[in-house]
Design a protein around this motif. Structure first.
Motif, PDB file in Angstrom:
ATOM      1  N   UNK A 141       0.783  -1.231   0.000  1.00  0.00           N
ATOM      2  CA  UNK A 141       0.000   0.000   0.000  1.00  0.00           C
ATOM      3  C   UNK A 141       0.818   1.286   0.000  1.00  0.00           C
ATOM      4  N   UNK A 142       2.106   1.239   0.296  1.00  0.00           N
ATOM      5  CA  UNK A 142       2.864   2.494   0.383  1.00  0.00           C
ATOM      6  C   UNK A 142       2.880   3.240  -0.965  1.00  0.00           C
ATOM      7  N   UNK A 143       3.004   2.517  -2.067  1.00  0.00           N
ATOM      8  CA  UNK A 143       2.976   3.164  -3.375  1.00  0.00           C
ATOM      9  C   UNK A 143       1.612   3.785  -3.647  1.00  0.00           C
ATOM     10  N   UNK A 144       0.569   3.208  -3.056  1.00  0.00           N
ATOM     11  CA  UNK A 144      -0.786   3.703  -3.299  1.00  0.00           C
ATOM     12  C   UNK A 144      -1.101   4.975  -2.526  1.00  0.00           C
ATOM     13  N   UNK A 201      12.416   1.541  -1.336  1.00  0.00           N
ATOM     14  CA  UNK A 201      13.045   2.605  -0.559  1.00  0.00           C
ATOM     15  C   UNK A 201      12.492   3.960  -0.982  1.00  0.00           C
ATOM     16  N   UNK A 202      12.350   4.170  -2.282  1.00  0.00           N
ATOM     17  CA  UNK A 202      11.882   5.454  -2.802  1.00  0.00           C
ATOM     18  C   UNK A 202      10.451   5.744  -2.352  1.00  0.00           C
ATOM     19  N   UNK A 243      16.816   3.696   4.570  1.00  0.00           N
ATOM     20  CA  UNK A 243      15.529   4.343   4.251  1.00  0.00           C
ATOM     21  C   UNK A 243      15.343   5.660   5.006  1.00  0.00           C
ATOM     22  N   UNK A 244      16.433   6.240   5.419  1.00  0.00           N
ATOM     23  CA  UNK A 244      16.375   7.508   6.136  1.00  0.00           C
ATOM     24  C   UNK A 244      15.946   8.618   5.179  1.00  0.00           C
ATOM     25  N   UNK A 245      14.923   9.395   5.533  1.00  0.00           N
ATOM     26  CA  UNK A 245      14.424  10.415   4.600  1.00  0.00           C
ATOM     27  C   UNK A 245      15.242  11.687   4.549  1.00  0.00           C
ATOM     28  N   UNK A 246      16.254  11.813   5.409  1.00  0.00           N
ATOM     29  CA  UNK A 246      17.103  12.993   5.413  1.00  0.00           C
ATOM     30  C   UNK A 246      16.957  13.805   6.678  1.00  0.00           C
ATOM     31  N   UNK A 247      17.977  14.562   7.014  1.00  0.00           N
ATOM     32  CA  UNK A 247      17.988  15.329   8.257  1.00  0.00           C
ATOM     33  C   UNK A 247      16.899  16.389   8.329  1.00  0.00           C
ATOM     34  N   UNK A 248      16.400  16.830   7.190  1.00  0.00           N
ATOM     35  CA  UNK A 248      15.341  17.841   7.190  1.00  0.00           C
ATOM     36  C   UNK A 248      13.974  17.258   7.524  1.00  0.00           C
ATOM     37  N   UNK A 249      13.918  15.936   7.723  1.00  0.00           N
ATOM     38  CA  UNK A 249      12.623  15.276   7.890  1.00  0.00           C
ATOM     39  C   UNK A 249      12.535  14.452   9.165  1.00  0.00           C
ATOM     40  N   UNK A 250      13.545  14.496  10.004  1.00  0.00           N
ATOM     41  CA  UNK A 250      13.586  13.652  11.212  1.00  0.00           C
ATOM     42  C   UNK A 250      14.160  14.460  12.372  1.00  0.00           C
ATOM     43  N   UNK A 251      13.533  14.323  13.556  1.00  0.00           N
ATOM     44  CA  UNK A 251      14.053  14.963  14.770  1.00  0.00           C
ATOM     45  C   UNK A 251      14.769  13.968  15.681  1.00  0.00           C
ATOM     46  N   UNK A 252      14.185  12.783  15.831  1.00  0.00           N
ATOM     47  CA  UNK A 252      14.708  11.761  16.738  1.00  0.00           C
ATOM     48  C   UNK A 252      15.027  10.509  15.937  1.00  0.00           C
TER      49      UNK A 252
END
Length: 370
Positions: A141-144, A201-202, A243-252
């Motif tokens: 379902x993630x692609x959906x 991953x994408x 699968x890390x989305x990047x530092x701009x998208x994660x706090x913890x």
């Protein structure tokens, strides 16, 4: 006049510095303060948490101001986990009742001076067959639900429900209650429909980034702190970041780890320490906070587990966790519990764990939102 101007500039500078620590530049002052305090505590202390601690426990449910942890130590956990699971896949009446109950639990936690984290065991929005993957019925379902996907509009409706809750969650001081939001946890396993086996991953990164952006930028939720937490199936920073989305998208940055802490009699404490050091090092280098977002030993058959296992790991040099949260104590099951209750075999050891200056419980917190 100069003093007044200097004071204003200083306050603006401090506020700006605080905002830069969170990925939401418009984060509430309370969320900024909580984040800075968690960062300050990490390493010299660890906050103890439990899932659903005040909602129910071993043989009881819904009692006012009760938790099994408090029954043993005299204090609730510093961090209490809840779940947005009841916000979908049920009747409108049931969803409304779940929202109101969760709102009360989160508000009570904040008003006592405790900290809330919320995960999301979301029903599969395509096959609508629960959050666990079922080979017979589940649909990837993630692609959906990503932008442009067949169920993207449905996903937006779910996020609007969560945003409405976030806006309603206010303490007795009138402030929006900071919430550590932890979606799509244990994504590197294959037991949830959002697991690695069932999504690219994408697509995972696209959904994560949309989730944060839509809540923060479109729905104006500014009291969330975003936690990224795979399971413990990594052995290097590169694997952790797959699968890390990047530092701009994660706090913890977190990890859920039951496997190394005694599950099925298997202990791999060096392995646990190695993975926690990877988290700690990455957090330090990237201005993030690290946390052991889920752990525990079901039924706690080891009477010295709290000090000889968990605390020993958390006190290891190079392991700097802001908090460690154990899973829930089921109301009906005689064996599904992760914190002791009076008379449980590890209760005495847990009391020593509570009394250790390194651990912080709710009673130990001094103004975490200031």
């Amino acid at each position: 006049m100069r003093i007044f101007l200097f004071f204003n500039l200083l306050m603006l500078g401090l506020q700006s510095w605080g905002q830069q620590q969170l990925i939401d530049k418009d984060a509430t002052l309370q969320a900024q303060a909580l984040y800075k305090n968690l960062k300050r505590w990490a390493g010299s202390h660890v906050l103890f948490g439990q899932q659903d601690a005040t909602a129910y426990g071993h043989g009881w449910q819904g009692d006012k101001d009760r938790s099994d942890v408090k029954s043993v130590t005299g204090s609730h956990p510093a961090v209490i986990g809840f779940d947005f699971m009841g916000f979908s896949g049920q009747s409108p009446k049931a969803i409304s009742e779940n929202q109101q109950l969760l709102l009360q639990q989160v508000t009570d936690t904040y008003n006592r001076g405790g900290i809330t984290t919320i995960c999301w065991h979301m029903n599969n929005p395509v096959s609508n067959d629960g959050f666990y993957w079922n080979d017979s019925t589940s649909i990837a379902a993630m692609a959906a639900i990503k932008p442009g996907g067949t169920h993207h509009q449905h996903y937006k409706k779910l996020l609007k429900t969560i945003a409405a809750f976030a806006h309603r969650a206010k303490g007795q001081d009138g402030a929006a209650i900071p919430i550590i939001f932890r979606p799509f946890h244990e994504f590197d396993g294959d037991w949830f429909w959002w697991g690695k086996k069932y999504t690219s991953r994408e697509d995972f990164i696209a959904v994560w980034r949309f989730t944060v952006s839509y809540l923060r930028d479109q729905l104006k939720v500014h009291n969330f702190i975003y936690a990224f937490s795979p399971d413990c199936q990594f052995n290097s920073e590169q694997e952790f970041l797959e699968r890390y989305p990047g530092n701009d998208w994660v706090d913890i940055v977190g990890m859920d780890n039951y496997a190394d802490f005694g599950r099925d009699g298997h202990y791999d404490l060096p392995g646990a320490i190695h993975k926690l050091k990877i988290l700690s090092s990455f957090a330090e280098k990237n201005g993030k906070i690290a946390a052991l977002t889920e752990t525990g030993l079901e039924s706690i058959p080891n009477p010295q587990w709290w000090n000889d296992v968990l605390l020993k790991v958390l006190k290891t040099a190079g392991v700097n966790m802001a908090y460690a949260l154990v899973w829930r104590n089921d109301t009906n099951s005689p064996t599904h519990y992760y914190a002791p209750f009076p008379g449980q075999i590890s209760a005495a050891d847990f009391l020593k764990f509570y009394q250790d200056p390194f651990t912080l419980f709710e009673k130990d917190l001094k103004e975490p939102y200031q």
